[in-house]
Design a protein around this motif. Structure first.
Motif, PDB file in Angstrom:
ATOM      1  N   GLY A  61       0.844  -1.192   0.000  1.00  8.24           N
ATOM      2  CA  GLY A  61       0.000   0.000   0.000  1.00  8.24           C
ATOM      3  C   GLY A  61       0.868   1.226   0.000  1.00  8.24           C
ATOM      4  O   GLY A  61       1.762   1.378  -0.822  1.00  8.24           O
ATOM      5  N   ALA A  62       0.647   2.096   0.957  1.00  4.52           N
ATOM      6  CA  ALA A  62       1.415   3.335   1.037  1.00  4.52           C
ATOM      7  C   ALA A  62       2.458   3.257   2.127  1.00  4.52           C
ATOM      8  O   ALA A  62       2.920   4.275   2.606  1.00  4.52           O
ATOM      9  N   THR A  63       2.835   2.057   2.521  1.00  5.64           N
ATOM     10  CA  THR A  63       3.665   1.928   3.711  1.00  5.64           C
ATOM     11  C   THR A  63       5.148   2.130   3.442  1.00  5.64           C
ATOM     12  O   THR A  63       5.732   3.106   3.878  1.00  5.64           O
ATOM     13  N   ASN A  64       5.778   1.199   2.735  1.00  4.86           N
ATOM     14  CA  ASN A  64       7.235   1.213   2.569  1.00  4.86           C
ATOM     15  C   ASN A  64       7.949   1.294   3.912  1.00  4.86           C
ATOM     16  O   ASN A  64       8.948   1.998   4.053  1.00  4.86           O
ATOM     17  N   LYS A  65       7.434   0.597   4.909  1.00  8.69           N
ATOM     18  CA  LYS A  65       8.107   0.614   6.206  1.00  8.69           C
ATOM     19  C   LYS A  65       9.470  -0.039   6.059  1.00  8.69           C
ATOM     20  O   LYS A  65       9.690  -0.886   5.197  1.00  8.69           O
ATOM     21  N   LEU A  66      10.393   0.377   6.895  1.00 10.69           N
ATOM     22  CA  LEU A  66      11.732  -0.179   6.893  1.00 10.69           C
ATOM     23  C   LEU A  66      11.863  -1.251   7.956  1.00 10.69           C
ATOM     24  O   LEU A  66      11.462  -1.057   9.104  1.00 10.69           O
ATOM     25  N   ILE A  67      12.433  -2.385   7.557  1.00  9.91           N
ATOM     26  CA  ILE A  67      12.813  -3.416   8.515  1.00  9.91           C
ATOM     27  C   ILE A  67      14.311  -3.289   8.721  1.00  9.91           C
ATOM     28  O   ILE A  67      15.089  -3.471   7.773  1.00  9.91           O
ATOM     29  N   PHE A  68      14.711  -2.939   9.920  1.00  6.18           N
ATOM     30  CA  PHE A  68      16.109  -2.708  10.209  1.00  6.18           C
ATOM     31  C   PHE A  68      16.801  -4.000  10.597  1.00  6.18           C
ATOM     32  O   PHE A  68      16.222  -4.896  11.217  1.00  6.18           O
ATOM     33  N   GLY A  69      18.070  -4.072  10.232  1.00  6.44           N
ATOM     34  CA  GLY A  69      18.908  -5.145  10.699  1.00  6.44           C
ATOM     35  C   GLY A  69      19.266  -4.947  12.158  1.00  6.44           C
ATOM     36  O   GLY A  69      18.944  -3.917  12.762  1.00  6.44           O
ATOM     37  N   THR A  70      19.929  -5.935  12.706  1.00  2.31           N
ATOM     38  CA  THR A  70      20.258  -5.919  14.131  1.00  2.31           C
ATOM     39  C   THR A  70      21.393  -4.962  14.466  1.00  2.31           C
ATOM     40  O   THR A  70      21.618  -4.655  15.617  1.00  2.31           O
ATOM     41  N   GLY A  71      22.115  -4.503  13.440  1.00  2.00           N
ATOM     42  CA  GLY A  71      23.135  -3.490  13.656  1.00  2.00           C
ATOM     43  C   GLY A  71      24.497  -4.055  14.029  1.00  2.00           C
ATOM     44  O   GLY A  71      24.607  -5.125  14.638  1.00  2.00           O
ATOM     45  N   THR A  72      25.533  -3.343  13.642  1.00  2.00           N
ATOM     46  CA  THR A  72      26.895  -3.648  14.063  1.00  2.00           C
ATOM     47  C   THR A  72      27.483  -2.403  14.694  1.00  2.00           C
ATOM     48  O   THR A  72      27.533  -1.342  14.047  1.00  2.00           O
ATOM     49  N   LEU A  73      27.879  -2.531  15.939  1.00  2.00           N
ATOM     50  CA  LEU A  73      28.498  -1.421  16.655  1.00  2.00           C
ATOM     51  C   LEU A  73      30.000  -1.437  16.391  1.00  2.00           C
ATOM     52  O   LEU A  73      30.673  -2.443  16.662  1.00  2.00           O
ATOM     53  N   LEU A  74      30.508  -0.353  15.840  1.00  2.00           N
ATOM     54  CA  LEU A  74      31.922  -0.230  15.547  1.00  2.00           C
ATOM     55  C   LEU A  74      32.591   0.688  16.558  1.00  2.00           C
ATOM     56  O   LEU A  74      32.165   1.833  16.739  1.00  2.00           O
ATOM     57  N   ALA A  75      33.611   0.168  17.209  1.00  2.00           N
ATOM     58  CA  ALA A  75      34.439   0.969  18.112  1.00  2.00           C
ATOM     59  C   ALA A  75      35.819   1.083  17.486  1.00  2.00           C
ATOM     60  O   ALA A  75      36.382   0.082  17.029  1.00  2.00           O
ATOM     61  N   VAL A  76      36.374   2.280  17.448  1.00  3.31           N
ATOM     62  CA  VAL A  76      37.683   2.518  16.844  1.00  3.31           C
ATOM     63  C   VAL A  76      38.613   3.086  17.901  1.00  3.31           C
ATOM     64  O   VAL A  76      38.354   4.156  18.464  1.00  3.31           O
ATOM     65  N   GLN A  77      39.690   2.373  18.146  1.00  2.61           N
ATOM     66  CA  GLN A  77      40.651   2.831  19.144  1.00  2.61           C
ATOM     67  C   GLN A  77      41.746   3.644  18.464  1.00  2.61           C
ATOM     68  O   GLN A  77      42.362   3.172  17.507  1.00  2.61           O
ATOM     69  N   PRO A  78      41.984   4.880  18.952  1.00  2.00           N
ATOM     70  CA  PRO A  78      43.009   5.719  18.316  1.00  2.00           C
ATOM     71  C   PRO A  78      44.412   5.146  18.508  1.00  2.00           C
ATOM     72  O   PRO A  78      44.679   4.374  19.426  1.00  2.00           O
TER      73      PRO A  78
END
Lengths: 114, 113
Positions: free
Chosen positions: B96-113
């Motif tokens: 219909g008019a939805t186009n809802k987004l299904i999000f993935g579970t995500g990846t958290l990126l930590a960067v150590q200087p």
């Protein structure tokens, strides 16, 4: 660049109280969405709104939730009687339509239910 | 219902190292979108891939869409501390008019200087 805005940024409420979260969409966008993100989890779809009516809602969006666009500008999410488990970030997103899929997210409202 | 999974859940790298996150959908997607969420922030749209096998680049970021349009990847070359955040893939569900987004579970990126 146009942005989606949301107010308040943080809302603290007592369990059982009603809250209204507000969103101002990008001006020429036609499709509006509310998503929820519990701390540390993924973003979950709540409801979509088009042409002044709900087009789809998830199982999370029960009778305690409602949405409206009362003045043609603000897009609101109301939770009638908040529960502890409603504590989350609530994001409004808008989409232009006309074949464009990109959704633009607002900064979110952090809802804390005590 | 449709599920979108991402691996890894968390990645810690030294600045300058490369990073890749993988996204897998249980169903074929018409397109795949990638979002970045900084700590405490909101999802910010990065890119959309539409065609089977499509590859797009944004500076140090390379995005791929699988041939079967069920998986995607994001690769960051020579990470910087500004890359820190959670990277989500998302697929639209048409109806219909939805186009809802299904999000993935995500990846958290930590960067150590």
């Amino acid at each position: 660049e146009p942005e989606v805005t949301q107010t308040p940024s943080h809302q603290v409420t007592q369990m059982g109280q009603e809250v209204i979260l507000r969103c101002v969409p990008i001006s020429n966008h036609l499709y509006f969405y509310w998503y929820r993100q519990i701390l540390g989890q993924k973003v979950e779809f709540l409801v979509s709104f088009y042409n002044n009516e709900i087009s789809e809602k998830s199982e999370i969006f029960d009778d305690q939730f409602s949405v409206e666009r009362p003045d043609g500008s603000n897009f609101t999410l109301k939770i009638r009687s908040t529960k502890l488990e409603d504590s989350a970030m609530y994001f409004c997103a808008t989409r232009q339509g006309g074949g464009t899929d990109t959704q633009y997210f607002g900064p979110g409202t952090r809802l804390t239910v005590l | 219902g449709q599920q979108v999974m991402q691996i890894p859940q968390y990645q810690h790298v030294q600045e300058g190292e490369d990073f890749t996150t993988y996204c897998n959908s249980s169903t074929t997607l018409s397109n795949i979108q990638w979002y970045k969420q900084r700590p405490g922030g909101h999802p910010v749209f990065l890119i959309q891939l539409v065609k089977s096998g499509e590859v797009k680049k944004q500076k140090r970021l390379t995005f791929q869409f699988g041939e079967a349009k069920k998986n995607s990847s994001l690769h960051i070359t020579a990470t910087q501390t500004t890359d820190v955040g959670t990277y989500f893939c998302a697929g639209p569900i048409y109806g219909g008019a939805t186009n809802k987004l299904i999000f993935g579970t995500g990846t958290l990126l930590a960067v150590q200087p």
